[in-house]
Design a protein around this motif. Sequence first.
Motif, PDB file in Angstrom:
ATOM      1  N   VAL A   3       0.846  -1.189   0.000  1.00 31.38           N
ATOM      2  CA  VAL A   3       0.000   0.000   0.000  1.00 31.38           C
ATOM      3  C   VAL A   3       0.880   1.236   0.000  1.00 31.38           C
ATOM      4  N   GLN A   4       0.378   2.306  -0.575  1.00 28.94           N
ATOM      5  CA  GLN A   4       1.124   3.555  -0.557  1.00 28.94           C
ATOM      6  C   GLN A   4       0.992   4.240   0.790  1.00 28.94           C
TER       7      GLN A   4
ATOM      8  N   GLY B 139      -2.270   5.183   2.992  1.00 24.23           N
ATOM      9  CA  GLY B 139      -3.329   4.226   2.726  1.00 24.23           C
ATOM     10  C   GLY B 139      -3.750   3.449   3.957  1.00 24.23           C
ATOM     11  N   SER B 140      -4.655   2.491   3.732  1.00 23.09           N
ATOM     12  CA  SER B 140      -5.216   1.705   4.827  1.00 23.09           C
ATOM     13  C   SER B 140      -5.210   0.218   4.490  1.00 23.09           C
ATOM     14  N   LEU B 141      -5.142  -0.575   5.521  1.00 15.65           N
ATOM     15  CA  LEU B 141      -5.306  -2.024   5.421  1.00 15.65           C
ATOM     16  C   LEU B 141      -6.042  -2.510   6.659  1.00 15.65           C
TER      17      LEU B 141
ATOM     18  N   ASN C  93      -4.788   2.720   9.480  1.00 14.81           N
ATOM     19  CA  ASN C  93      -5.001   3.895   8.627  1.00 14.81           C
ATOM     20  C   ASN C  93      -3.759   4.780   8.639  1.00 14.81           C
ATOM     21  N   SER C  94      -3.696   5.682   7.685  1.00 12.04           N
ATOM     22  CA  SER C  94      -2.573   6.627   7.592  1.00 12.04           C
ATOM     23  C   SER C  94      -1.240   5.903   7.690  1.00 12.04           C
TER      24      SER C  94
ATOM     25  N   VAL D 108       4.624  -0.725   3.048  1.00 13.33           N
ATOM     26  CA  VAL D 108       4.136   0.622   2.779  1.00 13.33           C
ATOM     27  C   VAL D 108       5.186   1.363   1.968  1.00 13.33           C
TER      28      VAL D 108
END
Length: 121
Positions: A12-13, A16-18, A84-85, A119
């Motif tokens: 994820v960039q 982003g969130s997972l 998040n973030s 990330v």
Amino acid sequence: QVQLVESGGGLVQAGGSLRLSCAASGRIFSNYAMGWFRQAPGKDRAFVAAIRRSGDKTSYTDSVKGRFTISRDNAKNTAYLQMNSLKPEDTAVYYCNFISSVLEARPLDSWGQGTQVTVSS
């Protein structure tokens, strides 16, 4: 025999969130606090978050406070980690475990295979 199966990781960039999931078996899930831990390359495994067996108390390592949320569904024997973030420094393999308590967060069992979170900046 305790089994811990983590899932939901990925690439994820930054920002982003997972959402990670932990399917646990081998203990009466609702009788135990659960914790999330992570191991970054070249570093020791470290505590991330914990949740009381009833779900009414949580704790977090300082670096994730305000960004990560731990939760659980006792009916599904599953714990979750909403992230998040996300930042590049969150890159690690993430693991869950039954733990002694929210305060102590001592893992009780052998580790599962973990789920990789990467990330990118």
